[in-house]
Design a protein around this motif. Sequence first.
Motif, mmCIF file in Angstrom:
data_model
loop_
_atom_site.group_PDB
_atom_site.id
_atom_site.type_symbol
_atom_site.label_atom_id
_atom_site.label_comp_id
_atom_site.label_asym_id
_atom_site.label_seq_id
_atom_site.Cartn_x
_atom_site.Cartn_y
_atom_site.Cartn_z
ATOM 1 N N TYR A 178 36.315 30.573 44.566
ATOM 2 C CA TYR A 178 37.521 31.090 43.894
ATOM 3 C C TYR A 178 37.817 30.486 42.524
ATOM 4 O O TYR A 178 38.715 30.958 41.849
ATOM 5 C CB TYR A 178 38.743 30.912 44.811
ATOM 6 N N GLY A 195 38.257 29.934 38.866
ATOM 7 C CA GLY A 195 38.207 30.812 37.707
ATOM 8 C C GLY A 195 38.495 32.272 38.035
ATOM 9 O O GLY A 195 38.522 33.118 37.154
ATOM 10 N N LEU A 196 38.710 32.561 39.312
ATOM 11 C CA LEU A 196 38.952 33.947 39.709
ATOM 12 C C LEU A 196 40.444 34.244 39.576
ATOM 13 O O LEU A 196 41.277 33.558 40.192
ATOM 14 C CB LEU A 196 38.513 34.116 41.165
ATOM 15 N N HIS A 197 40.783 35.267 38.802
ATOM 16 C CA HIS A 197 42.193 35.611 38.630
ATOM 17 C C HIS A 197 42.787 36.037 39.977
ATOM 18 O O HIS A 197 42.217 36.862 40.681
ATOM 19 C CB HIS A 197 42.318 36.740 37.601
ATOM 20 N N GLY A 198 43.916 35.464 40.346
ATOM 21 C CA GLY A 198 44.546 35.809 41.621
ATOM 22 C C GLY A 198 43.836 35.193 42.815
ATOM 23 O O GLY A 198 44.051 35.618 43.948
#
Length: 151
Positions: free
Chosen positions: A13, A15-18
């Motif tokens: 997760y 750097g993953l937006h949301g």
Amino acid sequence: MWEEGIREIVERYRGLHGGLIPAMHELQRLCGNYLPEEALRELAEGLQVPFNQAYGVATFYTMFSVTPRGQNIIRVCESPPCHLMGAQSIIEILEDELGVGVGETTPDGRFTLELTSCIGVCGVAPAMMINEEVYGNLTPDRILKILNKHR
Ligand code: FES
């Protein structure tokens, strides 16, 4: 024991937006239905999110808990359609059967009883969830059968 799992979650997760909420769901599963502060701190650090933000999310949403919970989380829907169809008596039956009140965990750590808002199956009210499974058209008999399945 959960350190290794946290590393994997962070890798998925980061750097993953949301990504914070799904990562917290995974962490909660990993830690046995709650988010220990130390684990949440490590996750937040790994995702480069301020701890206060992660803690705020953990305490805002009822699906998360920062205190230990049972192996099985029972959530009884208390929104108006379920309320009108007798959710209160469902809660009372569960309290009697489990010997705990809403927000409490049985001494054997098997069940935690909670309330929730609409779970999207108003057509079969009154309804509840145990973990990810949804049960509708609840009657006293049916509740006992469902509980026995999880005992
Ligand atoms: S109101 Fe209970 S499922 Fe919608």
